[in-house]
Design a protein around this motif. Structure first.
Motif, PDB file in Angstrom:
ATOM      1  N   TRP A 137       0.745  -1.050  -0.258  1.00 38.25           N
ATOM      2  CA  TRP A 137       0.064   0.146   0.675  1.00 38.25           C
ATOM      3  C   TRP A 137       1.216   1.200  -0.055  1.00 38.25           C
ATOM      4  CZ3 TRP A 137      -4.606   0.415   3.706  1.00 38.25           C
ATOM      5  CH2 TRP A 137      -5.593  -0.829   2.724  1.00 38.25           C
ATOM      6  N   VAL A 138       0.392   2.076  -0.872  1.00 36.17           N
ATOM      7  CA  VAL A 138       1.254   3.171  -0.694  1.00 36.17           C
ATOM      8  C   VAL A 138       0.229   4.510  -0.517  1.00 36.17           C
ATOM      9  CG1 VAL A 138       2.874   4.699  -2.323  1.00 36.17           C
ATOM     10  CG2 VAL A 138       3.405   2.045  -2.015  1.00 36.17           C
ATOM     11  N   SER A 139       0.376   5.274   0.231  1.00 34.25           N
ATOM     12  CA  SER A 139      -0.384   6.526  -0.041  1.00 34.25           C
ATOM     13  C   SER A 139      -0.145   8.212  -1.103  1.00 34.25           C
ATOM     14  CB  SER A 139      -0.377   7.211   1.370  1.00 34.25           C
ATOM     15  OG  SER A 139       0.834   7.664   2.086  1.00 34.25           O
ATOM     16  N   ALA A 140      -0.575   8.771  -0.860  1.00 31.57           N
ATOM     17  CA  ALA A 140      -0.522  10.058  -2.336  1.00 31.57           C
ATOM     18  C   ALA A 140      -1.275  10.874  -1.666  1.00 31.57           C
ATOM     19  CB  ALA A 140      -0.354   9.744  -3.496  1.00 31.57           C
ATOM     20  N   GLY A 141      -0.596  12.034  -1.283  1.00 30.15           N
ATOM     21  CA  GLY A 141      -1.948  12.922  -0.749  1.00 30.15           C
ATOM     22  C   GLY A 141      -1.548  14.608  -2.280  1.00 30.15           C
ATOM     23  N   GLN A 142      -2.455  15.696  -1.524  1.00 26.42           N
ATOM     24  CA  GLN A 142      -2.060  16.981  -2.231  1.00 26.42           C
ATOM     25  C   GLN A 142      -3.218  16.690  -3.252  1.00 26.42           C
ATOM     26  OE1 GLN A 142      -1.384  19.176  -0.400  1.00 26.42           O
ATOM     27  NE2 GLN A 142       0.400  19.215  -0.255  1.00 26.42           N
TER      28      GLN A 142
ATOM     29  N   LEU B 103       0.116  -2.019 -11.172  1.00 27.08           N
ATOM     30  CA  LEU B 103      -0.988  -1.760  -9.771  1.00 27.08           C
ATOM     31  C   LEU B 103      -2.085  -2.505  -9.802  1.00 27.08           C
ATOM     32  CD1 LEU B 103      -2.320   1.435  -8.217  1.00 27.08           C
ATOM     33  CD2 LEU B 103      -2.816   1.844 -11.124  1.00 27.08           C
ATOM     34  N   VAL B 104      -2.699  -2.940  -8.699  1.00 27.26           N
ATOM     35  CA  VAL B 104      -3.997  -3.962  -8.655  1.00 27.26           C
ATOM     36  C   VAL B 104      -5.385  -3.549  -8.056  1.00 27.26           C
ATOM     37  CG1 VAL B 104      -3.004  -5.724  -8.504  1.00 27.26           C
ATOM     38  CG2 VAL B 104      -3.125  -4.995  -6.478  1.00 27.26           C
ATOM     39  N   ASP B 105      -5.413  -2.329  -7.766  1.00 25.18           N
ATOM     40  CA  ASP B 105      -5.860  -1.431  -7.501  1.00 25.18           C
ATOM     41  C   ASP B 105      -5.785  -0.136  -7.015  1.00 25.18           C
ATOM     42  OD1 ASP B 105      -8.952  -0.983  -5.978  1.00 25.18           O
ATOM     43  OD2 ASP B 105      -8.891  -2.488  -5.024  1.00 25.18           O
ATOM     44  N   SER B 106      -6.884   1.137  -6.211  1.00 23.11           N
ATOM     45  CA  SER B 106      -6.669   2.208  -5.806  1.00 23.11           C
ATOM     46  C   SER B 106      -7.913   2.874  -4.810  1.00 23.11           C
ATOM     47  CB  SER B 106      -6.211   2.930  -6.561  1.00 23.11           C
ATOM     48  OG  SER B 106      -6.719   3.558  -7.809  1.00 23.11           O
ATOM     49  N   PHE B 107      -7.532   3.807  -3.937  1.00 24.68           N
ATOM     50  CA  PHE B 107      -9.113   4.136  -3.460  1.00 24.68           C
ATOM     51  C   PHE B 107      -8.724   5.194  -2.310  1.00 24.68           C
ATOM     52  CE2 PHE B 107      -7.165   1.097  -0.810  1.00 24.68           C
ATOM     53  CZ  PHE B 107      -7.055   1.806   0.617  1.00 24.68           C
ATOM     54  N   ALA B 108      -9.620   6.065  -2.579  1.00 23.62           N
ATOM     55  CA  ALA B 108      -9.505   7.036  -2.343  1.00 23.62           C
ATOM     56  C   ALA B 108      -9.243   7.702  -0.787  1.00 23.62           C
ATOM     57  CB  ALA B 108     -10.918   8.002  -2.227  1.00 23.62           C
ATOM     58  N   GLN B 109      -9.189   8.371  -0.413  1.00 25.53           N
ATOM     59  CA  GLN B 109      -8.629   8.643   1.209  1.00 25.53           C
ATOM     60  C   GLN B 109      -9.994   9.393   2.124  1.00 25.53           C
ATOM     61  OE1 GLN B 109      -4.481   9.590   2.364  1.00 25.53           O
ATOM     62  NE2 GLN B 109      -3.684   8.682   0.929  1.00 25.53           N
ATOM     63  N   THR B 110     -10.932   8.855   2.527  1.00 24.92           N
ATOM     64  CA  THR B 110     -11.886   9.479   2.919  1.00 24.92           C
ATOM     65  C   THR B 110     -11.320   8.779   4.462  1.00 24.92           C
ATOM     66  OG1 THR B 110     -13.330   6.861   2.945  1.00 24.92           O
ATOM     67  CG2 THR B 110     -13.266   8.340   0.960  1.00 24.92           C
TER      68      THR B 110
ATOM     69  N   ALA C 221      -8.163  -4.361   5.590  1.00 24.83           N
ATOM     70  CA  ALA C 221      -7.255  -4.704   4.539  1.00 24.83           C
ATOM     71  C   ALA C 221      -8.070  -5.252   2.807  1.00 24.83           C
ATOM     72  CB  ALA C 221      -6.207  -5.137   4.803  1.00 24.83           C
ATOM     73  N   ARG C 222      -8.643  -6.481   3.458  1.00 21.45           N
ATOM     74  CA  ARG C 222      -9.509  -6.499   2.041  1.00 21.45           C
ATOM     75  C   ARG C 222     -10.858  -5.226   1.227  1.00 21.45           C
ATOM     76  NH1 ARG C 222      -8.463 -12.497   1.499  1.00 21.45           N
ATOM     77  NH2 ARG C 222      -7.100 -12.562   3.256  1.00 21.45           N
ATOM     78  N   THR C 223     -11.553  -5.101   2.065  1.00 25.27           N
ATOM     79  CA  THR C 223     -12.862  -3.890   1.665  1.00 25.27           C
ATOM     80  C   THR C 223     -12.057  -2.933   1.574  1.00 25.27           C
ATOM     81  OG1 THR C 223     -13.833  -3.434   3.522  1.00 25.27           O
ATOM     82  CG2 THR C 223     -14.530  -5.614   3.038  1.00 25.27           C
ATOM     83  N   HIS C 224     -11.025  -1.891   2.052  1.00 24.99           N
ATOM     84  CA  HIS C 224     -10.671  -1.392   1.970  1.00 24.99           C
ATOM     85  C   HIS C 224     -11.818   0.289   3.058  1.00 24.99           C
ATOM     86  CE1 HIS C 224      -8.954  -2.448  -1.905  1.00 24.99           C
ATOM     87  NE2 HIS C 224      -8.061  -2.909  -0.715  1.00 24.99           N
ATOM     88  N   GLU C 225     -12.451  -0.756   3.521  1.00 25.31           N
ATOM     89  CA  GLU C 225     -13.194   0.746   4.004  1.00 25.31           C
ATOM     90  C   GLU C 225     -12.647   0.907   5.701  1.00 25.31           C
ATOM     91  OE1 GLU C 225     -16.974  -1.572   4.884  1.00 25.31           O
ATOM     92  OE2 GLU C 225     -17.954  -1.653   2.609  1.00 25.31           O
TER      93      GLU C 225
END
Length: 204
Positions: free
Chosen positions: A12-17, A34-41, A75-79
């Protein structure tokens, strides 16, 4: 800005801004796709998630960010399952280390706060190493095999040569290895542009 291995096959790699996302890569595949990405909420803004650590027992990712906050992701659902505030600490949870043997976390924030140990729910925060000792620390990883911490520190020297113009950038790691390339440290350059770089490890 934050990186953690998850489930022994993912990174997992986080990206800001402007991105404000978490990217998930397959690290068992040599191509590292890259297998997935999701918004930081649920809280993170600006630089977003600063650092992360994986709790294998619960298959959760602990993610630190501004205002003493830690989000706990499935880690599975990203919730986001929970959000905690680290006691006895102030500022962003810039570093994020987790040790299963103690079921505890550690964080740091450059030299403005001591290295702080706390429960995975944010309770019992207390300094375990002074901010002066931490210098410019901004990342923590726990090495269960060697029973130690790996601490990432800032303090890179940036110099400009007024007599030379070139597009290339150079990073000298330890006086032995250097990276020379065309990349800028930006989302556009690292993820979308075609760039070229080389790592040199021959002191001669």
């Amino acid at each position: 800005v934050g990186v953690t291995p998850v489930e022994d096959t993912l990174m997992w790699v986080s990206a800001g801004q402007s991105a404000l996302k978490i990217y998930v890569y397959n690290i068992k595949d040599p191509a590292r796709p890259l297998v997935d990405s999701f918004a930081q909420t649920d809280g993170p803004t600006g630089w977003g998630i600063r650092d992360m650590a994986w709790n294998a027992a619960t298959d959760e990712v602990l993610a630190g960010y501004g205002n003493q906050k830690v989000n706990v992701y499935d880690a599975r659902t990203h919730e986001v399952k929970s959000t905690y505030t680290v006691s006895g600490y102030s500022g962003p949870v810039r570093g994020m280390g987790y040790r299963a043997l103690e079921d505890s976390c550690w964080t740091c924030n450059f030299d403005t706060m001591p290295m702080t140990k706390f429960s995975k729910k944010g309770a019992n925060g207390h300094g375990v190493r002074s901010g002066t000792d931490m210098k410019s620390a901004y990342g923590i990883a726990v090495d269960e095999h060697r029973h130690c911490f790996w601490v990432t520190q800032a303090g890179v020297q940036v110099r400009k040569d007024p007599q030379l113009y070139m597009h290339a950038k150079i990073i000298i790691v330890d006086g032995k290895e250097a990276f020379v390339g065309s990349e800028n440290i930006s989302t556009q350059s690292l993820d979308e542009n075609r760039e070229l770089g080389i790592i040199v490890s021959d002191a001669g």
